[in-house]
Scaffold this active site. Sequence first.
Site, PDB file in Angstrom:
ATOM      1  CG  ASP A 265       1.399   3.616   1.169  1.00 23.94           C
ATOM      2  OD1 ASP A 265       2.055   3.217   2.131  1.00 23.94           O
ATOM      3  OD2 ASP A 265       0.807   4.714   1.123  1.00 23.94           O
ATOM      4  CE  LYS A 287       0.166   3.812   6.426  1.00 22.34           C
ATOM      5  NZ  LYS A 287      -0.428   4.972   6.693  1.00 22.34           N
ATOM      6  CG  ASP A 320      -1.207  15.496  -2.411  1.00 23.89           C
ATOM      7  OD1 ASP A 320      -0.789  16.340  -3.214  1.00 23.89           O
ATOM      8  OD2 ASP A 320      -0.989  15.577  -1.180  1.00 23.89           O
ATOM      9  CG  MET A 402      -9.726   5.213   2.747  1.00 22.57           C
ATOM     10  SD  MET A 402      -8.740   5.724   4.158  1.00 22.57           S
ATOM     11  CE  MET A 402      -8.870   7.503   4.066  1.00 22.57           C
TER      12      MET A 402
HETATM   13  N1  SAH Z   1      -3.356   9.949  -0.587  1.00 16.17           N
HETATM   14  C1  SAH Z   1      -4.309   9.269  -1.430  1.00 16.17           C
HETATM   15  C2  SAH Z   1      -5.487   8.726  -0.671  1.00 16.17           C
HETATM   16  C3  SAH Z   1      -5.123   7.680   0.328  1.00 16.17           C
HETATM   17  S1  SAH Z   1      -6.509   7.038   1.181  1.00 16.17           S
HETATM   18  C4  SAH Z   1      -4.740  10.212  -2.552  1.00 16.17           C
HETATM   19  O1  SAH Z   1      -4.461  11.406  -2.508  1.00 16.17           O
HETATM   20  O2  SAH Z   1      -5.370   9.739  -3.492  1.00 16.17           O
HETATM   21  C5  SAH Z   1      -6.850   5.589   0.267  1.00 16.17           C
HETATM   22  C6  SAH Z   1      -8.120   5.758  -0.538  1.00 16.17           C
HETATM   23  O3  SAH Z   1      -7.856   6.541  -1.674  1.00 16.17           O
HETATM   24  C7  SAH Z   1      -8.668   4.483  -1.087  1.00 16.17           C
HETATM   25  O4  SAH Z   1      -9.440   3.800  -0.123  1.00 16.17           O
HETATM   26  C8  SAH Z   1      -9.545   4.991  -2.204  1.00 16.17           C
HETATM   27  O5  SAH Z   1     -10.750   5.497  -1.704  1.00 16.17           O
HETATM   28  C9  SAH Z   1      -8.726   6.157  -2.701  1.00 16.17           C
HETATM   29  N2  SAH Z   1      -7.918   5.806  -3.876  1.00 16.17           N
HETATM   30  C10 SAH Z   1      -6.589   5.819  -3.980  1.00 16.17           C
HETATM   31  N3  SAH Z   1      -6.204   5.483  -5.232  1.00 16.17           N
HETATM   32  C11 SAH Z   1      -7.337   5.263  -5.926  1.00 16.17           C
HETATM   33  C12 SAH Z   1      -7.629   4.908  -7.267  1.00 16.17           C
HETATM   34  N4  SAH Z   1      -6.657   4.714  -8.173  1.00 16.17           N
HETATM   35  N5  SAH Z   1      -8.911   4.769  -7.631  1.00 16.17           N
HETATM   36  C13 SAH Z   1      -9.912   4.973  -6.757  1.00 16.17           C
HETATM   37  N6  SAH Z   1      -9.688   5.319  -5.488  1.00 16.17           N
HETATM   38  C14 SAH Z   1      -8.433   5.469  -5.061  1.00 16.17           C
END
Ligand code: SAH
Length: 478
Positions: A265, A287, A320, A402
Amino acid sequence: MTKRQPDSAPPARLGALATLPVFFRLAGRKVVLAGGGDGAAWKAELLAATGAQVLVFCAEPTDKMRATVSDLANVEWIARAWSAADLADASLAIGDVESDEEAQAFRDAARASGVPVNVVDRPAFCDFQFGSIVERSPVVIGISTDGAAPVFGQEIRARIETILPQGLRLWAQAAKNWRPAVLAKKFDFRTRRTFWERFTALAFSKADDQPQETDLHDLLAQIETGGADLPRGSVALVGAGPGDPDLLTVKAVRALQSADVVLYDDLVSPRTVNAARREATRIAVGKRGYKPSCTQEDITAMLVSLAREGKRVVRLKGGDPMIFGRAGEEIAGVVQAGIPIEIIPGVTAASGAAASLGLSLTERDVARRLQFITAHGRNGKLPDDLALSALTDPRATTVVYMGVKTLPLLIERLLAEGIDPATPAIAVERATWPDERRIAAPLSSLSAQVAQAQIEGPCLVLIGAALGGNLLPLRSHK
Ligand code: SAH
Protein backbone atom coordinates in the site's frame (compact mmCIF):
# COMPACT_ATOMS: atom_id res chain seq x y z
CA MET A 1 42.34 2.16 -25.30
CA THR A 2 41.99 -1.49 -24.44
CA LYS A 3 38.62 -3.00 -25.04
CA ARG A 4 37.10 -4.82 -22.10
CA GLN A 5 36.35 -8.43 -22.83
CA PRO A 6 33.14 -9.61 -21.22
CA ASP A 7 33.69 -12.35 -18.65
CA SER A 8 37.43 -12.33 -19.15
CA ALA A 9 38.38 -10.68 -15.86
CA PRO A 10 39.46 -13.14 -13.18
CA PRO A 11 37.26 -13.05 -10.09
CA ALA A 12 38.47 -10.67 -7.41
CA ARG A 13 40.68 -12.25 -4.76
CA LEU A 14 39.19 -12.83 -1.36
CA GLY A 15 39.74 -9.90 1.01
CA ALA A 16 41.67 -10.29 4.25
CA LEU A 17 40.08 -12.58 6.83
CA ALA A 18 40.80 -11.91 10.50
CA THR A 19 40.04 -15.55 11.33
CA LEU A 20 38.90 -18.65 9.49
CA PRO A 21 35.54 -20.03 10.58
CA VAL A 22 35.69 -23.79 10.78
CA PHE A 23 33.23 -26.24 12.28
CA PHE A 24 34.84 -28.92 14.39
CA ARG A 25 33.13 -32.24 14.85
CA LEU A 26 33.97 -33.23 18.41
CA ALA A 27 31.64 -36.15 19.16
CA GLY A 28 33.56 -38.79 21.09
CA ARG A 29 36.83 -36.80 21.06
CA LYS A 30 38.82 -35.76 24.07
CA VAL A 31 38.84 -32.09 25.05
CA VAL A 32 40.96 -30.80 27.93
CA LEU A 33 39.54 -28.01 30.06
CA ALA A 34 41.94 -26.59 32.63
CA GLY A 35 40.16 -24.65 35.40
CA GLY A 36 36.96 -25.05 37.37
CA GLY A 37 35.46 -21.55 37.51
CA ASP A 38 32.03 -20.43 36.32
CA GLY A 39 33.41 -19.38 32.94
CA ALA A 40 34.97 -22.82 32.50
CA ALA A 41 31.62 -24.41 33.49
CA TRP A 42 29.94 -22.70 30.58
CA LYS A 43 32.69 -23.85 28.20
CA ALA A 44 32.27 -27.39 29.57
CA GLU A 45 28.55 -27.28 28.79
CA LEU A 46 29.17 -25.90 25.30
CA LEU A 47 31.78 -28.53 24.50
CA ALA A 48 29.67 -31.31 26.00
CA ALA A 49 26.79 -30.31 23.73
CA THR A 50 28.94 -31.37 20.76
CA GLY A 51 29.30 -34.85 22.24
CA ALA A 52 32.97 -34.31 23.14
CA GLN A 53 34.49 -36.15 26.09
CA VAL A 54 35.36 -33.18 28.33
CA LEU A 55 38.02 -33.63 31.00
CA VAL A 56 38.00 -30.84 33.59
CA PHE A 57 41.26 -30.45 35.52
CA CYS A 58 41.06 -28.45 38.71
CA ALA A 59 41.47 -28.90 42.44
CA GLU A 60 38.54 -26.76 43.58
CA PRO A 61 35.60 -26.43 41.18
CA THR A 62 32.91 -23.79 41.80
CA ASP A 63 29.36 -24.93 42.61
CA LYS A 64 28.41 -24.21 39.04
CA MET A 65 31.14 -26.48 37.72
CA ARG A 66 30.16 -29.19 40.19
CA ALA A 67 26.58 -29.00 38.94
CA THR A 68 27.76 -29.17 35.32
CA VAL A 69 29.85 -32.24 36.07
CA SER A 70 27.03 -34.00 37.87
CA ASP A 71 24.40 -33.14 35.20
CA LEU A 72 26.40 -34.01 32.10
CA ALA A 73 27.58 -37.57 31.55
CA ASN A 74 30.36 -36.58 29.18
CA VAL A 75 31.97 -34.02 31.51
CA GLU A 76 34.46 -35.61 33.87
CA TRP A 77 36.17 -33.86 36.79
CA ILE A 78 39.75 -34.75 37.60
CA ALA A 79 40.56 -33.31 41.02
CA ARG A 80 44.02 -31.94 40.38
CA ALA A 81 45.77 -29.32 38.30
CA TRP A 82 46.48 -30.06 34.64
CA SER A 83 49.83 -31.43 33.52
CA ALA A 84 51.46 -31.53 30.09
CA ALA A 85 50.85 -35.27 29.79
CA ASP A 86 47.06 -34.70 30.00
CA LEU A 87 47.13 -32.95 26.65
CA ALA A 88 48.27 -35.97 24.67
CA ASP A 89 45.68 -37.05 22.06
CA ALA A 90 43.31 -34.18 22.96
CA SER A 91 41.46 -32.52 20.07
CA LEU A 92 41.23 -29.12 21.73
CA ALA A 93 42.63 -27.53 24.87
CA ILE A 94 40.87 -24.75 26.74
CA GLY A 95 42.43 -23.04 29.73
CA ASP A 96 40.65 -20.87 32.26
CA VAL A 97 43.74 -19.84 34.18
CA GLU A 98 44.79 -17.23 36.73
CA SER A 99 47.95 -15.68 35.32
CA ASP A 100 49.79 -14.94 32.11
CA GLU A 101 52.53 -17.32 33.26
CA GLU A 102 50.10 -20.21 33.55
CA ALA A 103 48.49 -19.20 30.25
CA GLN A 104 51.88 -19.32 28.59
CA ALA A 105 52.71 -22.69 30.12
CA PHE A 106 49.35 -24.11 29.07
CA ARG A 107 49.70 -22.85 25.53
CA ASP A 108 53.24 -24.16 25.21
CA ALA A 109 52.20 -27.58 26.51
CA ALA A 110 49.24 -27.74 24.12
CA ARG A 111 51.37 -26.71 21.16
CA ALA A 112 54.00 -29.29 22.05
CA SER A 113 51.25 -31.91 21.76
CA GLY A 114 49.93 -30.35 18.55
CA VAL A 115 46.60 -29.40 20.16
CA PRO A 116 44.88 -26.12 19.19
CA VAL A 117 44.51 -23.99 22.30
CA ASN A 118 42.23 -21.31 23.68
CA VAL A 119 42.88 -19.45 26.91
CA VAL A 120 39.73 -17.76 28.21
CA ASP A 121 39.93 -13.95 28.07
CA ARG A 122 43.59 -13.97 26.99
CA PRO A 123 43.52 -13.59 23.22
CA ALA A 124 47.31 -13.35 23.01
CA PHE A 125 47.51 -17.02 24.02
CA CYS A 126 44.77 -18.33 21.72
CA ASP A 127 45.02 -20.34 18.51
CA PHE A 128 41.26 -20.11 18.09
CA GLN A 129 38.37 -18.19 19.57
CA PHE A 130 34.82 -19.07 20.45
CA GLY A 131 32.23 -17.08 18.53
CA SER A 132 28.65 -16.24 19.37
CA ILE A 133 26.39 -19.05 18.25
CA VAL A 134 23.00 -19.23 16.61
CA GLU A 135 21.94 -22.80 17.10
CA ARG A 136 19.47 -24.56 14.84
CA SER A 137 21.47 -27.75 14.89
CA PRO A 138 22.35 -29.35 12.50
CA VAL A 139 22.53 -25.76 11.27
CA VAL A 140 25.07 -23.93 13.43
CA ILE A 141 26.04 -20.33 12.79
CA GLY A 142 29.17 -18.93 14.41
CA ILE A 143 29.85 -15.21 14.67
CA SER A 144 33.24 -13.69 15.31
CA THR A 145 34.27 -10.06 15.55
CA ASP A 146 37.87 -11.15 16.23
CA GLY A 147 37.56 -9.67 19.68
CA ALA A 148 36.58 -6.24 18.35
CA ALA A 149 33.51 -5.98 20.60
CA PRO A 150 31.56 -8.86 22.06
CA VAL A 151 28.42 -6.73 22.41
CA PHE A 152 28.52 -6.03 18.69
CA GLY A 153 28.70 -9.77 18.06
CA GLN A 154 25.78 -10.36 20.39
CA GLU A 155 23.65 -7.84 18.51
CA ILE A 156 24.47 -9.53 15.21
CA ARG A 157 23.53 -12.81 16.81
CA ALA A 158 20.22 -11.38 18.05
CA ARG A 159 19.39 -10.23 14.53
CA ILE A 160 20.14 -13.58 12.98
CA GLU A 161 18.13 -15.28 15.73
CA THR A 162 15.08 -13.27 14.76
CA ILE A 163 15.15 -14.08 11.08
CA LEU A 164 15.74 -17.84 11.38
CA PRO A 165 12.67 -19.72 12.60
CA GLN A 166 13.31 -22.39 15.24
CA GLY A 167 11.71 -24.99 12.99
CA LEU A 168 14.59 -24.72 10.53
CA ARG A 169 16.42 -27.33 12.59
CA LEU A 170 13.72 -29.86 11.70
CA TRP A 171 14.02 -29.08 8.02
CA ALA A 172 17.81 -29.26 8.12
CA GLN A 173 17.52 -32.62 9.82
CA ALA A 174 14.99 -33.71 7.19
CA ALA A 175 17.47 -32.69 4.50
CA LYS A 176 20.03 -35.00 6.10
CA ASN A 177 17.51 -37.82 6.42
CA TRP A 178 16.18 -37.46 2.88
CA ARG A 179 19.52 -37.02 1.15
CA PRO A 180 20.03 -40.76 0.49
CA ALA A 181 16.55 -41.07 -1.09
CA VAL A 182 17.32 -38.11 -3.35
CA LEU A 183 20.74 -39.51 -4.29
CA ALA A 184 19.16 -42.88 -5.08
CA LYS A 185 17.12 -41.19 -7.82
CA LYS A 186 20.38 -40.53 -9.71
CA PHE A 187 19.20 -37.12 -10.92
CA ASP A 188 21.66 -35.10 -12.94
CA PHE A 189 23.31 -32.13 -11.26
CA ARG A 190 20.76 -29.54 -12.42
CA THR A 191 17.78 -31.60 -11.41
CA ARG A 192 19.28 -32.33 -8.04
CA ARG A 193 19.85 -28.64 -7.55
CA THR A 194 16.25 -27.86 -8.51
CA PHE A 195 15.10 -30.43 -5.98
CA TRP A 196 17.07 -28.76 -3.17
CA GLU A 197 15.94 -25.30 -4.23
CA ARG A 198 12.34 -26.38 -3.96
CA PHE A 199 13.03 -28.15 -0.70
CA THR A 200 14.54 -24.93 0.66
CA ALA A 201 11.63 -22.80 -0.51
CA LEU A 202 9.24 -25.22 1.18
CA ALA A 203 11.29 -25.26 4.39
CA PHE A 204 11.19 -21.47 4.66
CA SER A 205 7.51 -21.22 3.80
CA LYS A 206 6.50 -23.93 6.29
CA ALA A 207 9.28 -23.45 8.82
CA ASP A 208 6.98 -23.85 11.77
CA ASP A 209 5.55 -27.16 10.55
CA GLN A 210 7.13 -30.53 11.08
CA PRO A 211 8.45 -31.85 7.72
CA GLN A 212 6.48 -34.87 6.59
CA GLU A 213 7.31 -37.84 4.37
CA THR A 214 4.55 -36.59 2.07
CA ASP A 215 6.56 -33.40 1.56
CA LEU A 216 9.44 -35.52 0.25
CA HIS A 217 7.14 -37.50 -2.03
CA ASP A 218 5.46 -34.36 -3.36
CA LEU A 219 8.81 -32.74 -4.08
CA LEU A 220 10.11 -35.84 -5.85
CA ALA A 221 6.88 -36.16 -7.82
CA GLN A 222 7.14 -32.54 -8.99
CA ILE A 223 10.67 -33.12 -10.22
CA GLU A 224 9.83 -36.42 -11.91
CA THR A 225 6.84 -34.97 -13.76
CA GLY A 226 9.24 -32.46 -15.29
CA GLY A 227 8.25 -29.75 -12.86
CA ALA A 228 4.87 -29.21 -14.54
CA ASP A 229 3.36 -29.37 -11.12
CA LEU A 230 4.71 -26.13 -9.70
CA PRO A 231 4.87 -25.68 -5.95
CA ARG A 232 1.66 -24.31 -4.60
CA GLY A 233 1.67 -20.59 -4.05
CA SER A 234 0.46 -18.91 -0.93
CA VAL A 235 -0.64 -15.53 0.33
CA ALA A 236 0.33 -13.80 3.55
CA LEU A 237 -1.47 -10.66 4.67
CA VAL A 238 1.23 -8.90 6.60
CA GLY A 239 0.96 -5.91 8.89
CA ALA A 240 3.68 -3.40 8.03
CA GLY A 241 3.19 -1.29 11.14
CA PRO A 242 2.63 2.47 11.14
CA GLY A 243 5.77 3.51 9.28
CA ASP A 244 8.97 2.98 11.27
CA PRO A 245 10.42 -0.14 9.58
CA ASP A 246 11.76 -1.38 12.91
CA LEU A 247 8.16 -1.89 13.99
CA LEU A 248 7.74 -4.88 11.68
CA THR A 249 7.19 -8.08 13.64
CA VAL A 250 9.71 -10.91 13.45
CA LYS A 251 7.13 -12.96 11.56
CA ALA A 252 6.60 -10.14 9.10
CA VAL A 253 10.34 -9.92 8.40
CA ARG A 254 10.48 -13.66 7.81
CA ALA A 255 7.53 -13.53 5.44
CA LEU A 256 9.16 -10.68 3.52
CA GLN A 257 12.45 -12.54 3.42
CA SER A 258 10.86 -15.50 1.69
CA ALA A 259 8.46 -13.62 -0.59
CA ASP A 260 8.47 -13.90 -4.37
CA VAL A 261 6.14 -10.94 -4.81
CA VAL A 262 5.22 -8.10 -2.47
CA LEU A 263 2.07 -6.05 -3.05
CA TYR A 264 2.16 -2.96 -0.88
CA ASP A 265 0.00 0.00 0.00
CA ASP A 266 0.84 3.68 -0.21
CA LEU A 267 0.97 3.80 3.55
CA VAL A 268 3.92 1.42 3.68
CA SER A 269 7.26 3.23 3.89
CA PRO A 270 9.92 2.43 1.28
CA ARG A 271 12.31 1.21 3.96
CA THR A 272 9.70 -1.27 5.13
CA VAL A 273 9.25 -2.59 1.60
CA ASN A 274 13.02 -2.90 1.46
CA ALA A 275 12.93 -5.57 4.15
CA ALA A 276 11.71 -7.89 1.37
CA ARG A 277 14.01 -10.41 -0.23
CA ARG A 278 16.18 -8.68 -2.80
CA GLU A 279 14.84 -10.85 -5.62
CA ALA A 280 11.19 -10.25 -4.74
CA THR A 281 9.06 -8.34 -7.24
CA ARG A 282 7.53 -5.27 -5.61
CA ILE A 283 4.18 -3.97 -6.77
CA ALA A 284 2.59 -0.77 -5.46
CA VAL A 285 -1.17 -1.17 -5.27
CA GLY A 286 -1.97 2.07 -3.47
CA LYS A 287 -5.61 2.87 -3.09
CA ARG A 288 -5.07 6.01 -1.21
CA GLY A 289 -7.99 8.22 -0.28
CA TYR A 290 -9.52 9.86 -3.25
CA LYS A 291 -7.02 9.27 -6.01
CA PRO A 292 -7.56 6.93 -8.92
CA SER A 293 -5.92 3.65 -8.06
CA CYS A 294 -6.21 -0.13 -8.10
CA THR A 295 -9.62 -1.26 -6.99
CA GLN A 296 -10.03 -3.74 -4.18
CA GLU A 297 -11.27 -6.27 -6.74
CA ASP A 298 -8.10 -5.80 -8.83
CA ILE A 299 -5.94 -6.40 -5.80
CA THR A 300 -7.74 -9.54 -4.70
CA ALA A 301 -7.63 -10.89 -8.25
CA MET A 302 -3.90 -10.17 -8.41
CA LEU A 303 -3.27 -12.01 -5.14
CA VAL A 304 -5.09 -15.05 -6.47
CA SER A 305 -3.47 -15.11 -9.89
CA LEU A 306 0.08 -14.65 -8.56
CA ALA A 307 -0.42 -17.41 -5.99
CA ARG A 308 -1.79 -19.65 -8.74
CA GLU A 309 1.49 -19.19 -10.60
CA GLY A 310 3.14 -20.78 -7.56
CA LYS A 311 4.40 -17.53 -6.04
CA ARG A 312 4.71 -16.78 -2.37
CA VAL A 313 2.79 -13.55 -2.26
CA VAL A 314 3.06 -11.07 0.58
CA ARG A 315 0.32 -8.50 0.80
CA LEU A 316 1.89 -5.77 2.91
CA LYS A 317 -0.67 -3.50 4.53
CA GLY A 318 -0.11 -0.43 6.70
CA GLY A 319 -0.53 -0.91 10.43
CA ASP A 320 -2.46 -4.05 11.30
CA PRO A 321 -4.17 -5.74 8.37
CA MET A 322 -7.25 -6.53 10.47
CA ILE A 323 -7.94 -2.91 11.42
CA PHE A 324 -9.58 -0.79 8.74
CA GLY A 325 -7.62 -2.68 6.11
CA ARG A 326 -10.40 -4.36 4.11
CA ALA A 327 -8.70 -7.63 4.95
CA GLY A 328 -12.02 -9.48 4.96
CA GLU A 329 -12.44 -9.07 1.22
CA GLU A 330 -8.92 -10.24 0.44
CA ILE A 331 -9.16 -13.21 2.80
CA ALA A 332 -12.48 -14.29 1.31
CA GLY A 333 -11.15 -14.06 -2.24
CA VAL A 334 -8.02 -16.05 -1.48
CA VAL A 335 -9.80 -18.70 0.58
CA GLN A 336 -12.45 -19.08 -2.13
CA ALA A 337 -9.69 -19.79 -4.65
CA GLY A 338 -8.42 -22.59 -2.39
CA ILE A 339 -5.08 -20.87 -1.79
CA PRO A 340 -3.41 -21.16 1.63
CA ILE A 341 -3.41 -17.89 3.52
CA GLU A 342 -1.69 -16.66 6.64
CA ILE A 343 -2.33 -13.41 8.47
CA ILE A 344 0.50 -11.73 10.32
CA PRO A 345 -0.62 -8.94 12.62
CA GLY A 346 1.10 -5.59 12.78
CA VAL A 347 1.38 -2.57 15.03
CA THR A 348 -1.68 -0.48 14.33
CA ALA A 349 -1.34 3.29 13.85
CA ALA A 350 -3.03 3.96 17.20
CA SER A 351 -0.38 1.95 19.05
CA GLY A 352 2.40 3.62 17.10
CA ALA A 353 1.01 7.09 17.82
CA ALA A 354 0.45 6.37 21.53
CA ALA A 355 4.02 5.11 21.89
CA SER A 356 5.42 8.08 20.08
CA LEU A 357 3.38 10.55 22.13
CA GLY A 358 4.21 8.70 25.33
CA LEU A 359 0.54 8.67 26.33
CA SER A 360 -1.31 5.62 27.60
CA LEU A 361 -4.61 5.33 25.79
CA THR A 362 -6.15 3.65 28.82
CA GLU A 363 -4.79 5.92 31.56
CA ARG A 364 -6.13 4.55 34.84
CA ASP A 365 -9.29 6.15 36.23
CA VAL A 366 -9.34 8.53 33.26
CA ALA A 367 -10.23 6.08 30.49
CA ARG A 368 -12.47 3.04 30.80
CA ARG A 369 -13.06 2.49 27.12
CA LEU A 370 -10.81 2.54 24.07
CA GLN A 371 -12.44 2.70 20.69
CA PHE A 372 -11.14 2.85 17.13
CA ILE A 373 -13.50 4.43 14.64
CA THR A 374 -13.39 5.31 10.99
CA ALA A 375 -14.68 8.69 9.97
CA HIS A 376 -14.75 7.70 6.32
CA GLY A 377 -17.76 5.77 5.12
CA ARG A 378 -18.21 3.93 1.84
CA ASN A 379 -19.16 7.17 0.07
CA GLY A 380 -16.22 9.09 1.57
CA LYS A 381 -18.50 10.93 3.99
CA LEU A 382 -18.80 10.75 7.75
CA PRO A 383 -20.74 7.55 8.45
CA ASP A 384 -24.13 8.49 9.86
CA ASP A 385 -24.40 5.39 12.01
CA LEU A 386 -21.57 6.25 14.43
CA ALA A 387 -22.72 5.73 18.03
CA LEU A 388 -22.37 9.31 19.27
CA SER A 389 -23.17 8.37 22.86
CA ALA A 390 -20.13 6.10 22.92
CA LEU A 391 -17.98 8.87 21.43
CA THR A 392 -19.06 11.45 23.99
CA ASP A 393 -18.45 9.10 26.94
CA PRO A 394 -16.14 11.20 29.18
CA ARG A 395 -14.24 8.05 30.16
CA ALA A 396 -13.54 7.01 26.57
CA THR A 397 -10.43 7.35 24.44
CA THR A 398 -11.41 7.50 20.80
CA VAL A 399 -8.95 7.01 17.98
CA VAL A 400 -10.26 8.22 14.64
CA TYR A 401 -8.79 6.60 11.53
CA MET A 402 -9.19 8.30 8.14
CA GLY A 403 -10.60 11.27 9.94
CA VAL A 404 -9.06 14.44 8.53
CA LYS A 405 -11.52 15.22 5.76
CA THR A 406 -14.59 14.80 7.87
CA LEU A 407 -13.09 16.19 11.10
CA PRO A 408 -15.08 19.45 11.22
CA LEU A 409 -18.36 17.57 10.87
CA LEU A 410 -17.39 14.90 13.41
CA ILE A 411 -16.45 17.51 16.00
CA GLU A 412 -19.63 19.49 15.30
CA ARG A 413 -21.67 16.35 15.95
CA LEU A 414 -19.79 15.54 19.16
CA LEU A 415 -20.26 19.07 20.50
CA ALA A 416 -23.94 19.00 19.63
CA GLU A 417 -24.18 15.69 21.47
CA GLY A 418 -22.76 17.38 24.59
CA ILE A 419 -19.09 16.40 24.71
CA ASP A 420 -16.95 18.76 26.82
CA PRO A 421 -15.43 21.27 24.34
CA ALA A 422 -12.23 21.25 26.42
CA THR A 423 -11.70 17.50 25.90
CA PRO A 424 -8.03 17.03 25.01
CA ALA A 425 -7.44 16.02 21.37
CA ILE A 426 -4.40 15.41 19.24
CA ALA A 427 -3.98 14.94 15.51
CA VAL A 428 -0.87 12.93 14.68
CA GLU A 429 0.31 12.93 11.10
CA ARG A 430 2.74 10.21 9.98
CA ALA A 431 3.08 8.75 13.45
CA THR A 432 6.49 7.01 13.89
CA TRP A 433 7.80 8.41 10.59
CA PRO A 434 10.85 10.68 10.64
CA ASP A 435 8.62 13.65 9.79
CA GLU A 436 5.85 12.99 12.32
CA ARG A 437 3.75 16.04 13.21
CA ARG A 438 1.39 16.58 16.12
CA ILE A 439 -1.33 19.12 16.66
CA ALA A 440 -2.67 19.15 20.20
CA ALA A 441 -5.67 21.32 21.08
CA PRO A 442 -8.92 21.26 22.98
CA LEU A 443 -11.45 19.46 20.83
CA SER A 444 -13.42 22.62 20.02
CA SER A 445 -10.43 24.27 18.34
CA LEU A 446 -8.79 21.23 16.79
CA SER A 447 -10.35 21.32 13.36
CA ALA A 448 -9.31 24.93 12.72
CA GLN A 449 -5.74 24.09 13.65
CA VAL A 450 -5.72 20.92 11.57
CA ALA A 451 -7.04 22.85 8.55
CA GLN A 452 -4.22 25.34 8.97
CA ALA A 453 -1.59 22.63 9.20
CA GLN A 454 -2.45 21.30 5.72
CA ILE A 455 -2.18 17.64 6.54
CA GLU A 456 -1.14 15.48 3.60
CA GLY A 457 0.11 12.24 5.15
CA PRO A 458 -1.84 9.60 7.02
CA CYS A 459 -3.25 11.13 10.16
CA LEU A 460 -5.00 9.91 13.28
CA VAL A 461 -7.14 11.98 15.58
CA LEU A 462 -7.11 10.95 19.22
CA ILE A 463 -9.77 12.30 21.55
CA GLY A 464 -10.26 11.89 25.29
CA ALA A 465 -9.11 12.83 28.77
CA ALA A 466 -6.25 10.33 28.47
CA LEU A 467 -4.67 12.58 25.85
CA GLY A 468 -4.24 15.43 28.35
CA GLY A 469 -0.81 14.34 29.61
CA ASN A 470 2.62 15.64 28.64
CA LEU A 471 3.86 14.55 25.24
CA LEU A 472 7.23 12.96 24.76
CA PRO A 473 9.37 15.04 22.40
CA LEU A 474 9.62 13.91 18.79
CA ARG A 475 12.23 11.25 18.41
CA SER A 476 15.09 12.07 16.11
CA HIS A 477 14.86 9.25 13.62
CA LYS A 478 17.60 7.72 11.58
N1 SAH B 1 -4.55 -0.91 8.97
C1 SAH B 1 -4.10 0.41 9.36
C2 SAH B 1 -5.14 1.47 9.13
C3 SAH B 1 -5.51 1.65 7.70
S1 SAH B 1 -6.70 2.91 7.45
C4 SAH B 1 -3.63 0.37 10.81
O1 SAH B 1 -3.87 -0.60 11.52
O2 SAH B 1 -3.01 1.34 11.24
C5 SAH B 1 -5.69 4.27 7.02
C6 SAH B 1 -5.66 5.28 8.15
O3 SAH B 1 -4.80 4.83 9.16
C7 SAH B 1 -5.10 6.61 7.76
O4 SAH B 1 -6.08 7.41 7.14
C8 SAH B 1 -4.72 7.18 9.10
O5 SAH B 1 -5.85 7.66 9.78
C9 SAH B 1 -4.24 5.94 9.81
N2 SAH B 1 -2.78 5.80 9.78
C10 SAH B 1 -2.07 4.82 9.22
N3 SAH B 1 -0.75 5.00 9.43
C11 SAH B 1 -0.64 6.14 10.15
C12 SAH B 1 0.44 6.86 10.71
N4 SAH B 1 1.71 6.44 10.57
N5 SAH B 1 0.18 7.98 11.39
C13 SAH B 1 -1.08 8.42 11.57
N6 SAH B 1 -2.13 7.77 11.07
C14 SAH B 1 -1.94 6.64 10.37
